[in-house]
Design a protein around this motif. Sequence first.
Motif, PDB file in Angstrom:
ATOM      1  N   ILE A  77       0.841  -1.200   0.000  1.00 52.32           N
ATOM      2  CA  ILE A  77       0.000   0.000   0.000  1.00 52.32           C
ATOM      3  C   ILE A  77       0.878   1.253   0.000  1.00 52.32           C
ATOM      4  O   ILE A  77       0.629   2.203  -0.756  1.00 52.32           O
ATOM      5  CB  ILE A  77      -0.968   0.002   1.212  1.00 52.32           C
ATOM      6  N   GLY A  78       1.917   1.262   0.815  1.00 54.41           N
ATOM      7  CA  GLY A  78       2.834   2.407   0.858  1.00 54.41           C
ATOM      8  C   GLY A  78       3.487   2.671  -0.487  1.00 54.41           C
ATOM      9  O   GLY A  78       3.616   3.822  -0.922  1.00 54.41           O
ATOM     10  N   ILE A  79       3.884   1.617  -1.169  1.00 58.66           N
ATOM     11  CA  ILE A  79       4.524   1.779  -2.482  1.00 58.66           C
ATOM     12  C   ILE A  79       3.510   2.247  -3.521  1.00 58.66           C
ATOM     13  O   ILE A  79       3.806   3.136  -4.328  1.00 58.66           O
ATOM     14  CB  ILE A  79       5.180   0.462  -2.942  1.00 58.66           C
ATOM     15  N   LEU A  80       2.323   1.678  -3.531  1.00 54.30           N
ATOM     16  CA  LEU A  80       1.310   2.109  -4.494  1.00 54.30           C
ATOM     17  C   LEU A  80       0.950   3.578  -4.288  1.00 54.30           C
ATOM     18  O   LEU A  80       0.722   4.310  -5.262  1.00 54.30           O
ATOM     19  CB  LEU A  80       0.081   1.197  -4.421  1.00 54.30           C
ATOM     20  N   GLU A  81       0.940   4.020  -3.054  1.00 56.63           N
ATOM     21  CA  GLU A  81       0.715   5.447  -2.796  1.00 56.63           C
ATOM     22  C   GLU A  81       1.875   6.277  -3.317  1.00 56.63           C
ATOM     23  O   GLU A  81       1.675   7.369  -3.850  1.00 56.63           O
ATOM     24  CB  GLU A  81       0.488   5.705  -1.292  1.00 56.63           C
ATOM     25  N   ARG A  82       3.087   5.774  -3.161  1.00 59.11           N
ATOM     26  CA  ARG A  82       4.263   6.482  -3.712  1.00 59.11           C
ATOM     27  C   ARG A  82       4.190   6.553  -5.229  1.00 59.11           C
ATOM     28  O   ARG A  82       4.551   7.566  -5.832  1.00 59.11           O
ATOM     29  CB  ARG A  82       5.557   5.789  -3.291  1.00 59.11           C
ATOM     30  N   ILE A  83       3.769   5.478  -5.865  1.00 60.46           N
ATOM     31  CA  ILE A  83       3.615   5.481  -7.322  1.00 60.46           C
ATOM     32  C   ILE A  83       2.587   6.528  -7.720  1.00 60.46           C
ATOM     33  O   ILE A  83       2.815   7.334  -8.628  1.00 60.46           O
ATOM     34  CB  ILE A  83       3.223   4.077  -7.841  1.00 60.46           C
ATOM     35  N   LYS A  84       1.458   6.525  -7.029  1.00 64.17           N
ATOM     36  CA  LYS A  84       0.383   7.492  -7.310  1.00 64.17           C
ATOM     37  C   LYS A  84       0.907   8.924  -7.200  1.00 64.17           C
ATOM     38  O   LYS A  84       0.652   9.772  -8.061  1.00 64.17           O
ATOM     39  CB  LYS A  84      -0.757   7.248  -6.324  1.00 64.17           C
ATOM     40  N   GLU A  85       1.661   9.189  -6.151  1.00 59.35           N
ATOM     41  CA  GLU A  85       2.229  10.527  -5.934  1.00 59.35           C
ATOM     42  C   GLU A  85       3.270  10.872  -6.995  1.00 59.35           C
ATOM     43  O   GLU A  85       3.266  11.968  -7.559  1.00 59.35           O
ATOM     44  CB  GLU A  85       2.866  10.571  -4.541  1.00 59.35           C
ATOM     45  N   THR A  86       4.142   9.945  -7.293  1.00 57.73           N
ATOM     46  CA  THR A  86       5.231  10.178  -8.254  1.00 57.73           C
ATOM     47  C   THR A  86       4.695  10.447  -9.654  1.00 57.73           C
ATOM     48  O   THR A  86       5.094  11.421 -10.296  1.00 57.73           O
ATOM     49  CB  THR A  86       6.202   8.978  -8.272  1.00 57.73           C
ATOM     50  N   ILE A  87       3.794   9.594 -10.133  1.00 58.32           N
ATOM     51  CA  ILE A  87       3.268   9.812 -11.482  1.00 58.32           C
ATOM     52  C   ILE A  87       2.353  11.031 -11.524  1.00 58.32           C
ATOM     53  O   ILE A  87       2.246  11.687 -12.551  1.00 58.32           O
ATOM     54  CB  ILE A  87       2.577   8.553 -12.053  1.00 58.32           C
ATOM     55  N   GLY A  88       1.730  11.340 -10.388  1.00 59.75           N
ATOM     56  CA  GLY A  88       0.871  12.524 -10.306  1.00 59.75           C
ATOM     57  C   GLY A  88       1.646  13.809 -10.524  1.00 59.75           C
ATOM     58  O   GLY A  88       1.124  14.779 -11.080  1.00 59.75           O
ATOM     59  N   GLU A  89       2.905  13.835 -10.097  1.00 55.93           N
ATOM     60  CA  GLU A  89       3.757  15.014 -10.293  1.00 55.93           C
ATOM     61  C   GLU A  89       3.933  15.320 -11.783  1.00 55.93           C
ATOM     62  O   GLU A  89       4.183  16.451 -12.159  1.00 55.93           O
ATOM     63  CB  GLU A  89       5.126  14.797  -9.648  1.00 55.93           C
ATOM     64  N   ALA A  90       3.804  14.289 -12.620  1.00 54.68           N
ATOM     65  CA  ALA A  90       3.965  14.466 -14.068  1.00 54.68           C
ATOM     66  C   ALA A  90       2.612  14.514 -14.781  1.00 54.68           C
ATOM     67  O   ALA A  90       2.559  14.456 -16.007  1.00 54.68           O
ATOM     68  CB  ALA A  90       4.813  13.328 -14.631  1.00 54.68           C
ATOM     69  N   GLY A  91       1.519  14.585 -14.027  1.00 57.46           N
ATOM     70  CA  GLY A  91       0.199  14.692 -14.632  1.00 57.46           C
ATOM     71  C   GLY A  91      -0.444  13.367 -15.011  1.00 57.46           C
ATOM     72  O   GLY A  91      -1.407  13.332 -15.770  1.00 57.46           O
ATOM     73  N   PHE A  92       0.071  12.270 -14.500  1.00 59.40           N
ATOM     74  CA  PHE A  92      -0.494  10.953 -14.755  1.00 59.40           C
ATOM     75  C   PHE A  92      -1.282  10.501 -13.528  1.00 59.40           C
ATOM     76  O   PHE A  92      -1.026  10.958 -12.411  1.00 59.40           O
ATOM     77  CB  PHE A  92       0.609   9.918 -15.028  1.00 59.40           C
ATOM     78  N   GLY A  93      -2.218   9.587 -13.746  1.00 60.52           N
ATOM     79  CA  GLY A  93      -2.985   8.994 -12.658  1.00 60.52           C
ATOM     80  C   GLY A  93      -2.846   7.489 -12.671  1.00 60.52           C
ATOM     81  O   GLY A  93      -2.298   6.906 -13.614  1.00 60.52           O
TER      82      GLY A  93
END
Length: 172
Positions: free
Chosen positions: A90-106
């Motif tokens: 869960i922690g990693i999936l949240e990190r992925i969500k945050e990281t790709i969100g910085e570039a405008g991806f979901g």
Amino acid sequence: MKYVSLIYLMLFCLFISCTNSPSETNEKSESEKEEFIVRYDRPDASILRGVYIPKGKEYFYTSGLVAPVKDENAVPGTYGRYGNTYEQSIGILERIKETIGEAGFGMEDVYFLRVYLAPDKDGNIDWDAWFKAYGEYFNNDENPNKVARSTIAVYALANPELLIEIEAVAAK
């Protein structure tokens, strides 16, 4: 003489057929090519068989991400520091969500995951914990998209307290 003329005619036809460019034969022109990302689904599975991403789409690749520290006061070398496989997932999936969100991806733009699972101190890999966490982010009512995925058991990760590492690829 009759046969020589026939041979020349055949050679001429062969030459003409070989000089056509691929775009003049079977290939679609750039304007005719599919512009949509195509998911090759497996209705009976939670992951895809594959994904076709056409030319011109934007990509985002994450590095292998690991779980954030859950409890800084936990004794080093224990799973209290980063959590169990489910909590780390869960922690990693949240990190992925945050990281790709910085570039405008979901998360709906994620098309591929490469997952590395390591055994706990007893030598067991908690596959079900990872599958449960995956189901909370993909192939559900909130995000019905599935991803192409590899889940690989490894001997160990760089930090023995870590049980999972995930790489993600997103496209839109």
